[in-house]
Design an enzyme around this catalytic site. Structure first.
Site, short mmCIF file in Angstrom:
data_model
loop_
_atom_site.label_atom_id
_atom_site.label_comp_id
_atom_site.label_asym_id
_atom_site.label_seq_id
_atom_site.Cartn_x
_atom_site.Cartn_y
_atom_site.Cartn_z
N TRP A 63 0.81 -1.22 0.00
CA TRP A 63 0.00 0.00 0.00
C TRP A 63 0.84 1.27 0.00
O TRP A 63 1.85 1.35 0.71
CB TRP A 63 -0.88 -0.02 1.25
CG TRP A 63 -1.57 1.27 1.57
CD1 TRP A 63 -1.10 2.27 2.36
CD2 TRP A 63 -2.87 1.69 1.13
NE1 TRP A 63 -2.03 3.30 2.44
CE2 TRP A 63 -3.13 2.96 1.70
CE3 TRP A 63 -3.85 1.10 0.31
CZ2 TRP A 63 -4.32 3.65 1.47
CZ3 TRP A 63 -5.02 1.80 0.09
CH2 TRP A 63 -5.25 3.06 0.67
N ASN A 65 0.16 5.64 0.41
CA ASN A 65 -0.67 6.85 0.35
C ASN A 65 0.22 8.07 0.21
O ASN A 65 1.04 8.09 -0.73
CB ASN A 65 -1.78 6.91 1.41
CG ASN A 65 -1.38 6.80 2.85
OD1 ASN A 65 -1.09 5.72 3.34
ND2 ASN A 65 -1.40 7.88 3.58
N ASP A 66 0.09 9.07 1.03
CA ASP A 66 0.70 10.39 0.75
C ASP A 66 2.16 10.36 0.30
O ASP A 66 2.97 9.65 0.90
CB ASP A 66 0.72 11.25 2.02
CG ASP A 66 -0.56 11.22 2.81
OD1 ASP A 66 -1.52 10.59 2.38
OD2 ASP A 66 -0.57 11.83 3.89
N GLN A 82 4.11 7.32 2.18
CA GLN A 82 3.47 6.47 3.18
C GLN A 82 3.34 5.07 2.59
O GLN A 82 2.76 4.90 1.50
CB GLN A 82 2.09 7.03 3.54
CG GLN A 82 2.15 8.36 4.27
CD GLN A 82 2.52 8.16 5.73
OE1 GLN A 82 1.70 7.81 6.55
NE2 GLN A 82 3.79 8.39 6.05
N PHE A 121 4.01 8.55 10.24
CA PHE A 121 3.03 9.27 9.42
C PHE A 121 3.74 10.34 8.58
O PHE A 121 4.94 10.50 8.63
CB PHE A 121 1.97 9.90 10.34
CG PHE A 121 0.82 8.96 10.67
CD1 PHE A 121 0.96 7.58 10.59
CD2 PHE A 121 -0.41 9.47 11.06
CE1 PHE A 121 -0.11 6.73 10.90
CE2 PHE A 121 -1.48 8.64 11.37
CZ PHE A 121 -1.33 7.26 11.28
N ASP A 184 1.63 15.82 10.16
CA ASP A 184 2.05 16.18 8.80
C ASP A 184 2.86 17.48 8.74
O ASP A 184 2.49 18.44 8.05
CB ASP A 184 0.83 16.26 7.85
CG ASP A 184 -0.09 15.05 7.96
OD1 ASP A 184 0.40 13.98 8.37
OD2 ASP A 184 -1.29 15.18 7.67
N TRP A 321 -9.21 8.27 -0.11
CA TRP A 321 -9.66 7.47 1.03
C TRP A 321 -11.08 6.97 0.80
O TRP A 321 -11.90 7.67 0.19
CB TRP A 321 -9.64 8.29 2.33
CG TRP A 321 -8.25 8.63 2.78
CD1 TRP A 321 -7.69 9.88 2.83
CD2 TRP A 321 -7.25 7.72 3.24
NE1 TRP A 321 -6.40 9.80 3.29
CE2 TRP A 321 -6.11 8.49 3.57
CE3 TRP A 321 -7.19 6.34 3.43
CZ2 TRP A 321 -4.92 7.92 4.05
CZ3 TRP A 321 -6.01 5.77 3.91
CH2 TRP A 321 -4.91 6.56 4.21
#
Ligand code: FRU
Length: 492
Positions: A63, A65-66, A82, A121, A184, A321
């Site tokens: 996976w 993400n960002d 991520q 994160f 973040d 998401w």
């Protein structure tokens, strides 16, 4: 049920998932870098390749993400992201890592951060006098409600490849108001100081961004609330960024919890910007233009930007998401958009593909008219430049040669809107062509990016065609089409 109630339930479910995921970090044997690399190599050989992208960054397996830590260090661009290697759904976050010398061709490096007590994160990276320093949010699970807390952590590298975490972490343990949502960080240098902004919320659930400064990246002084929702701008502002662009200041961020309003804010969460002025003495950001979405597609979130040699570059998570991710059945999920260059014109950010992307053109496929109802088959990785008569409606159909997704691109001449429709789900934006009337389209094995004109309206949408792409002109008049087959520039 009201949308806000649904969202609250979704957030509660997310929190439970996070708690469960955090527990499973402890159950796993500590994956040293070598063991992880061996795992990735093995899992990669099992991937189903049909939707693997040719020139967009994606996870080697598992996976993504960002994007994180978009930076320039020792002559190379660095992109972190991520990453959860062990499944194609979100899990305890690692930082994946790739480098590039031109923002188009990417090489994979070993996983940069592996979670221990903290999940790693999103955050940023800076070159601190020869040390590539990552500033990321560590999310820890705790015994009391809400069962997590977030703080800012550091990790260092002398070679841009191997990172070690700072012993004094977290350097920013808690938000001034004690909110557990404190994540973040984006860091930049101005004069003698490092500045940091971080996303958070008020005690009554309004999104906000906090500003800090530091001499050494370790001791931080809280300065001010740089921006805050007045009640209709969402309950949490994720992934903030703050920079000067063509004489103005831009607060770019990803608010959660905006209500859909007509054509606006139709995705689960949004990414957009507020334009204003800023003063490094008073730390006051005076807003001049309300929040605007920066990309109108179905799959665009959590941007990162980097300034290099006077250009401001941007990249985003090319997904969303709480929506289906069809490639997850194939052993991976998530990607990053192509890198874009930003410009501010008439209080609007113009986004065009990074100039070097033309290097991907490997074969000139066509340059001519595509008549009404005429179709042509295109490779999975194709760039198109399309010109039509904008005084008439235009419709282009893009679909899989062997089935799968179909996407319709429309120009509505009367209302001056561009529409991207995937499976009946439309995204619309008004477009006033400035200097060019063409559409520039980047197709990949499971994605489509549409740049209208010079980038006055941009749509990033994932789509899953089977076989190659078929393009049909569904307009009444002819379209002029240029097509290029594009090469591969990321590891498969
Ligand atoms: C945004 C985000 C960030 C967080 C990360 C976790 O997509 O929710 O706020 O740091 O993803 O993976």
């Amino acid at each position: 049920m009201k949308a806000s109630t649904l969202r609250k339930i979704a957030v509660a479910v997310m929190c439970c998932l996070v708690a469960v995921a955090a527990r499973s970090v402890k159950d796993q044997p500590p994956a040293a870098g070598d063991a992880l690399a061996a795992y990735i190599a093995g899992a990669r050989s099992e991937l189903e390749p049909r939707f693997r992208l040719h020139y967009h960054l994606m996870p080697p397996v598992g996976w993504m993400n960002d994007p994180n830590g978009f930076s320039y260090y020792n002559g190379q661009f660095h992109m972190f992201y991520q990453f959860y290697p062990y499944d194609s759904v979100w899990g305890p976050m690692h930082w994946g890592h790739s480098i590039s010398s031109d923002l188009v061709h990417w090489e994979e490096l070993p996983t940069a951060l592996i979670p221990e007590n903290e999940m790693c994160f999103s955050g940023s990276a800076v070159d601190d006098d020869g040390v590539l320093t990552l500033i990321y949010t560590g999310r820890e699970t705790i015994a009391q409600e809400p069962f997590y807390r977030e703080g800012q952590y550091l990790a260092f590298s002398d070679d841009g490849v191997n990172f070690h975490k700072y012993k004094g972490n977290p350097v920013l343990p808690a938000a001034p108001n004690g909110s557990p949502d404190f994540r973040d960080p984006k860091v930049w240098k101005h004069g003698d100081y490092w500045y940091l902004i971080v996303g958070s919320k008020t005690s009554d659930e309004r999104g906000r961004v906090l500003l800090y400064k530091s001499k050494d990246l370790k001791e931080w002084e809280f300065l001010t609330v740089l921006g805050e929702s007045n009640g209709d701008m969402g309950y949490m502002w994720e992934c903030p960024d703050f920079f000067e662009l063509d004489g103005k200041f831009v607060l770019l961020m990803s608010p959660q919890g905006l209500e859909a309003k007509g054509d606006r804010f139709k995705n689960t969460y949004q990414t957009g910007y507020i334009i204003g002025t800023f003063n490094y003495t008073t730390y006051e950001f005076i807003q001049e233009v309300d929040f605007q979405e920066i990309d109108y597609g179905h799959d665009f979130y959590a941007t990162q930007t980097l300034e290099h040699e006077g250009e401001r570059y941007l990249v985003a998570w090319f997904s969303m998401w709480e929506v289906p991710h069809p490639e997850a059945d194939d052993g991976w999920a998530g990607a990053l958009t192509i890198v874009r260059q930003l410009e501010l014109r008439d209080n609007q950010i113009i986004m065009r593909p990074v100039e070097e992307i033309v290097q991907l053109r490997e074969e000139f496929l066509m340059d001519g008219e595509l008549h009404s109802d005429e179709e042509t088959e295109l490779p999975r990785a194709t760039e198109l430049i399309v010109l039509g008569d904008l005084s008439e409606d235009i419709e282009l159909l893009l679909e899989g040669v062997d089935g799968g997704d179909a996407v319709r691109l429309r120009w509505e001449a009367r209302s001056q809107h561009v529409v991207v429709e995937r499976g009946g789900d439309e995204r619309r934006a008004s477009w006033r062509p400035a200097r060019g009337a063409t559409w520039r389209l980047f197709l990949d094995a499971s994605s489509l990016e549409l740049f209208c004109g010079e980038g006055e309206a941009v749509f990033s949408t994932r789509a899953y065609p089977l076989g190659g792409w078929r393009l049909t002109n569904r307009s009444r008049g002819p379209l002029h089409v240029q097509a290029f087959r594009l090469g591969a520039s990321v590891p498969t």
